[in-house]
Design an enzyme around this catalytic site. Sequence first.
Site, PDB file in Angstrom:
ATOM      1  N   HIS A   1       0.757  -1.148  -0.096  1.00 23.08           N
ATOM      2  CA  HIS A   1      -0.069   0.015  -0.005  1.00 23.08           C
ATOM      3  C   HIS A   1       0.781   1.083  -0.107  1.00 23.08           C
ATOM      4  O   HIS A   1       2.239   1.324   0.036  1.00 23.08           O
ATOM      5  CB  HIS A   1      -0.923  -0.112   1.045  1.00 23.08           C
ATOM      6  CG  HIS A   1      -0.518  -0.284   2.491  1.00 23.08           C
ATOM      7  ND1 HIS A   1       0.585   0.647   2.909  1.00 23.08           N
ATOM      8  CD2 HIS A   1      -0.380  -1.225   3.505  1.00 23.08           C
ATOM      9  CE1 HIS A   1       0.999   0.107   4.076  1.00 23.08           C
ATOM     10  NE2 HIS A   1       0.610  -1.117   4.315  1.00 23.08           N
TER      11      HIS A   1
ATOM     12  N   HIS B   1       4.001   1.401   2.610  1.00 24.81           N
ATOM     13  CA  HIS B   1       5.282   0.548   1.972  1.00 24.81           C
ATOM     14  C   HIS B   1       5.831   1.566   0.793  1.00 24.81           C
ATOM     15  O   HIS B   1       7.162   1.437   0.618  1.00 24.81           O
ATOM     16  CB  HIS B   1       4.835  -0.729   1.153  1.00 24.81           C
ATOM     17  CG  HIS B   1       4.142  -1.713   2.071  1.00 24.81           C
ATOM     18  ND1 HIS B   1       3.113  -2.120   1.999  1.00 24.81           N
ATOM     19  CD2 HIS B   1       4.938  -2.492   3.118  1.00 24.81           C
ATOM     20  CE1 HIS B   1       2.542  -3.081   2.876  1.00 24.81           C
ATOM     21  NE2 HIS B   1       3.822  -3.249   3.626  1.00 24.81           N
TER      22      HIS B   1
ATOM     23  N   GLY C   1       8.569   1.513   8.584  1.00 26.00           N
ATOM     24  CA  GLY C   1       7.559   2.460   8.894  1.00 26.00           C
ATOM     25  C   GLY C   1       7.602   2.497  10.457  1.00 26.00           C
ATOM     26  O   GLY C   1       7.716   1.418  11.218  1.00 26.00           O
TER      27      GLY C   1
ATOM     28  N   MET D   1      -2.185   3.255   7.182  1.00 25.67           N
ATOM     29  CA  MET D   1      -2.365   2.202   6.362  1.00 25.67           C
ATOM     30  C   MET D   1      -1.887   1.094   6.806  1.00 25.67           C
ATOM     31  O   MET D   1      -0.517   1.010   7.357  1.00 25.67           O
ATOM     32  CB  MET D   1      -1.610   2.915   4.996  1.00 25.67           C
ATOM     33  CG  MET D   1      -2.298   3.820   4.343  1.00 25.67           C
ATOM     34  SD  MET D   1      -1.537   4.198   2.704  1.00 25.67           S
ATOM     35  CE  MET D   1      -2.695   5.574   2.314  1.00 25.67           C
TER      36      MET D   1
END
Length: 283
Positions: free
Chosen positions: A36, A39, A149, A186
């Site tokens: 998504h 990434h 992330g 996300m």
Amino acid sequence: MIAPIVRSLSALREMSEPWVRAGTSIGVVPTMGALHDGHLSLVAAAKERCERVIVTIFVNPKQFNNPEDLANYPRTETEDARKLKRFGVDAVYVPDGDVMYPDGFSTTVSVAGLTDVMDGIHRPGHFDGVATVVSKLFIQSRATDAFFGEKDFQQLQVVRRVARDLDIPITVHGCPTIREIDGLAMSSRNLLLSDRARVRAPILFEEMEKIAEGVAAGKDFAPLRAAALRRLASSDFTSVEYLEMRANDDLSLQDDPVRPSRLFASAWLAGVRLIDNVAIGRD
Ligand code: PAF
């Protein structure tokens, strides 16, 4: 240009050997696929910093403590390759299970301390699986830089510790959480949310923001937390595993954060486990 898909370790080594010999910077972006925009922001950060970029896609069985969760994890390799096209990455490494864990594989990388809290408690064995696979990916890719992330902030700190403790010569970069327009962080797991649950899901972040703003303005954490828990319960969240403030560096519990801290949460919504974290005040 479609990036070459590399499935064997020997092919990966053959490809990276000249890069290593030439002293080229190599960025690795470890993923489990179902890519998504979160990434893709890591891929963009890697492209900006590094001369060569390898994206890895491997749904790592060792980090799933629940077989049903592993079976349901979304797998979208063709779509993933399509999404990566515009970045011009040098390789997409998609190893098979027996490339990562051949017969007789018997080593586990385990990080003490940082994994004794939050997801370390609620997902037993999860971080051993993450630390083991990430160590292998670092060594296999021979990357100089890795990109993770902040959405999985505990994971980021665990991975940093692995690289430091095992003297793996790699710089681990933490990149900001990317959110949907309504604030939902996300995550590949968002694909598992029903339509009704998807509408409710951003409430977790909204409640976390209210607490973070309240604490930053000098209010007490405990009543803010209690009010948030009540609102989450009346918004279909069936269980909140944790909603706590912890220091960024060692993840120790904080009541009144004088050190740089974050609010961390994990909660279940319609059978899907959501996690998120937000900074308290300035990061
Ligand atoms: O964050 C993930 O997707 C995974 O935990 C990782 C880092 C790719 C290891 O399997």
